[in-house]
Design an enzyme around this catalytic site. Structure first.
Site, short mmCIF file in Angstrom:
data_model
loop_
_atom_site.label_atom_id
_atom_site.label_comp_id
_atom_site.label_asym_id
_atom_site.label_seq_id
_atom_site.Cartn_x
_atom_site.Cartn_y
_atom_site.Cartn_z
NE ARG A 50 -2.08 -2.24 3.83
CZ ARG A 50 -2.67 -2.39 5.00
NH1 ARG A 50 -2.92 -1.32 5.74
NH2 ARG A 50 -2.99 -3.58 5.43
CG ASP A 52 0.21 5.46 4.65
OD1 ASP A 52 -0.43 4.40 4.60
OD2 ASP A 52 1.08 5.70 5.50
CE1 TYR A 110 7.34 3.77 -0.33
CE2 TYR A 110 8.81 2.04 0.41
CZ TYR A 110 7.54 2.50 0.13
OH TYR A 110 6.47 1.66 0.32
NE ARG A 197 4.02 9.79 6.40
CZ ARG A 197 2.71 9.68 6.62
NH1 ARG A 197 2.03 8.68 6.09
NH2 ARG A 197 2.09 10.58 7.36
#
Lengths: 244, 244
Positions: A50, A52, A110, A197
């Site tokens: 997933r 967010d 990422y 994050r």
């Protein structure tokens, strides 16, 4: 029955995240609707993971099974004709029947974009984090370097998450500076919920001299979530690629 | 009474253009509302020129008169606290009373962004023109070069426009290539309605070998609008700066 793989790019701003949810429009919902329109079948998609709400993708990978006779590479064109402007198929191709976007993935990359200047551009809204306190590039680089390797990332997972193990291996963790922008790049064999994050939130404390290297090092030995930094905004986060 | 100058950046996508209109939300309307909230006065703003719906600005200049005691440089901060995320004040400062953003301007610079590759990014939607036919960079450069100088631009003005003279002087007209992107930059003493967008539409015909240099040259001697290229989308156009 064919197994079709899609590589997707999307701006996450307008969606409640990748995964289908009851209380919002997800990228998965839009994508499955588009595939169903093309194949005239009910469709279930399997993503590499997933993302967010508000998180973007430059190379999300998704697969689905179909009996449709449409040539695999034509999904690229057919789906892009239907999808909204902020979701785009970059490639479509057939994969072996046992391929699964998440389970077959070896690693993911990422990036996280930060602006540290005085004039945050309107063109960077929802796409880059505006961080106002001065950042020291060398501290950021050295902090990022510590994250490489195999660690227990229990301090870097959302307290809501339930996972068997919080041990992950990070192959790359680097900062790049381009003018007033800092680009963090992290590649690992897997990521916990909110892990990137929270890592960025903690690295920003290191880069703004609010946290020492020793503190960061001890966090990598399986500490509590409440000892690490805050979860930064999703807006700067991009799923760059998934490696198989 | 002070004369305050603002330099503005905005994403034009969500607005009906800079100028106040009856049938849409304009940047000017939003800006004047914000200034009035700060000064508690009725406000009238004077821009360096309008930008059309969907056109962006990196350095639009606007001035307004006020009796407010707010220090001129504080408008930067106060207005940015009120303005929506797609409109931003880059600077605010006092100017002589006879300064007028449009009338005092000596020249203006626009850029126009074109993508000529295979995978148009979702992050470029509404911000870059996606041009699919192959473009020859050398032809674009040579075509752009012809536009420099003083010409009668009657072929490059929207047929709806009414202007005294269609003669303008262009100081710079260049193409830059960055990967699959082509960036056109034009600086002139003034621009007719839709002039940059029609120039780009015509240059793209030159760059894709649909129009000769001779045809472009003859258009610069005061031809009819129907002989030049089409008006390209506003989405690639940016008012870069206004020079005084």
């Amino acid at each position: 029955m064919k197994n079709i793989c899609l590589v997707l790019e999307y701006v996450g701003t307008n969606y409640c995240g990748f995964q289908k949810q009851k209380n919002g429009i997800s990228i998965q919902q839009i994508l499955e609707n588009a595939i169903s329109l093309v194949t005239k079948e009910n469709t279930k998609t399997y993503p590499s993971g997933r993302t967010d709400a508000g998180v973007h993708a430059l190379g999300q990978v998704v697969n689905f099974h179909t009996n449709s006779k449409i040539p695999p590479d034509k999904f690229f064109f057919l789906l892009n004709n239907i999808l909204p402007k902020d979701i785009r198929v970059l490639k479509s191709f057939e994969v072996p029947n046992d391929f699964h976007s998440r389970k077959s993935a070896k690693s993911k990359t990422y990036i996280y974009k930060i602006y540290n200047g005085k004039n945050f551009s309107v063109f960077d809204e929802d796409r880059v984090l505006f961080y106002k306190k001065p950042l020291d590039f060398e501290l950021l680089q050295k902090g990022a370097e510590l994250i490489k390797g195999t660690h227990n990332f229990s301090a870097f997972v959302s307290s809501n998450a339930t996972t068997k193990t919080t041990v992950r291996t990070i192959y790359r963790s680097t900062f790049q500076k381009k003018g007033d922008y800092f680009i963090y790049c992290i590649k690992g064999n897997g990521f916990l919920y909110n892990m990137v994050r929270i890592l960025v939130g903690t690295l920003l404390e290191v880069g703004s001299k609010k946290r020492s290297f020793d503190s960061l090092k001890s966090l990598l030995n399986g500490e509590d979530r409440n000892k690490s930094g805050k979860t930064v905004s999703p807006c700067g986060l991009y799923l760059k690629e998934v490696n198989y």
